[in-house]
Motif scaffolding. Structure first.
Motif, mmCIF file in Angstrom:
data_model
loop_
_atom_site.group_PDB
_atom_site.id
_atom_site.type_symbol
_atom_site.label_atom_id
_atom_site.label_comp_id
_atom_site.label_asym_id
_atom_site.label_seq_id
_atom_site.Cartn_x
_atom_site.Cartn_y
_atom_site.Cartn_z
ATOM 1 N N GLU A 22 1.024 -1.101 0.022
ATOM 2 C CA GLU A 22 -0.223 0.095 -0.225
ATOM 3 C C GLU A 22 0.707 0.895 0.312
ATOM 4 N N SER A 23 1.990 1.234 1.325
ATOM 5 C CA SER A 23 2.623 2.610 0.457
ATOM 6 C C SER A 23 4.060 2.580 -0.143
ATOM 7 N N TRP A 24 4.219 1.672 -1.494
ATOM 8 C CA TRP A 24 4.579 1.868 -2.660
ATOM 9 C C TRP A 24 3.008 2.189 -3.253
ATOM 10 N N ALA A 25 2.331 1.587 -3.160
ATOM 11 C CA ALA A 25 1.289 1.666 -4.510
ATOM 12 C C ALA A 25 0.735 3.650 -4.506
ATOM 13 N N PHE A 26 0.878 4.220 -2.993
ATOM 14 C CA PHE A 26 0.445 5.756 -2.228
ATOM 15 C C PHE A 26 1.410 6.982 -3.077
ATOM 16 N N MET A 44 -5.858 9.262 -4.914
ATOM 17 C CA MET A 44 -5.745 9.802 -3.412
ATOM 18 C C MET A 44 -5.406 10.069 -2.439
ATOM 19 N N GLY A 45 -6.871 10.804 -2.758
ATOM 20 C CA GLY A 45 -7.672 10.950 -1.906
ATOM 21 C C GLY A 45 -8.857 9.874 -1.973
ATOM 22 N N LEU A 46 -8.625 8.602 -2.394
ATOM 23 C CA LEU A 46 -9.297 7.571 -1.143
ATOM 24 C C LEU A 46 -8.840 6.984 -0.455
ATOM 25 N N CYS A 47 -7.301 6.900 -0.860
ATOM 26 C CA CYS A 47 -5.786 6.549 0.593
ATOM 27 C C CYS A 47 -5.875 7.247 0.897
#
Length: 197
Positions: A22-26, A44-47
């Motif tokens: 998840e952090s890489w995806a972000f 980004m908003g959803l993260c």
């Protein structure tokens, strides 16, 4: 790679296609969003909203969702409408919800049109307006029909076939020999269309 590639990598890192990170995806979403990629701004908003790959931050969620909505993303507008309607990270504001739902519905978001139908019927964020409610429910139905047709590229042909069949049946009832009024090419098209059903 370009912003499209980064958005794709970010999505892959959140899926089960590769080991979930998840952090890489972000980080990939952030890089693409900062370069103006609208779907990445929505991501980004959803993260930020759900705390996916980053600490949950509703202010940041709204910031990125607004960027995506202003870029024409109806899903981001829908999410903002939900947040304002429910008072998620902001005081409840039904009129702001109507604004964002309207933007989403105008962009083809079926659920937003449905919510507008309910809100106009109940007088939530707008005065009670039965005609307005009926309008938004009709918009929702139209969007649904368009989505179904998009899923079936030949859908317009089926509708055309039904119209042709109705005309043929009416003429038959009037005792006419229907095929006398149809060109050979039209006859062949109609015969072929019957095999697609």
């Amino acid at each position: 790679g370009g912003t499209q590639h980064r958005r794709g990598l970010g999505g892959m890192l959140l899926s089960n296609e590769v080991k979930r990170n998840e952090s890489w995806a972000f980080d990939f979403f952030r890089q693409a969003a900062e370069q103006g990629h609208v779907p990445a701004a929505e991501a980004m908003g959803l993260c930020y909203r759900w705390g996916t790959g980053v600490r949950s931050d509703v202010e940041q969620a709204m910031h990125w969702l607004k960027k995506a909505a202003e870029g024409g993303n109806p899903d981001a507008s829908w999410t903002l409408g939900c947040m304002f309607r429910e008072g998620e990270g902001t005081p409840k504001d039904a009129s702001a919800a109507v604004r964002w739902y309207t933007e989403a519905a105008d962009g083809g978001h079926k659920s937003a049109a449905e919510e507008l139908g309910v809100m106009y019927l109940m007088g939530e964020g707008v005065p009670v307006d039965e005609e307005g409610s009926a309008y938004w429910f009709a918009v929702s139905s139209k969007i649904e029909k368009m989505q179904q047709e998009a899923a079936d590229p030949d859908a317009w042909m089926y509708e055309y076939d039904e119209v042709v069949e109705d005309v043929f049946n009416k003429r038959r009832k009037q005792g006419e020999d229907v095929m006398d009024h149809v060109s050979d090419e039209e006859k062949q098209m109609w015969i072929e269309s019957q095999g697609r059903r």
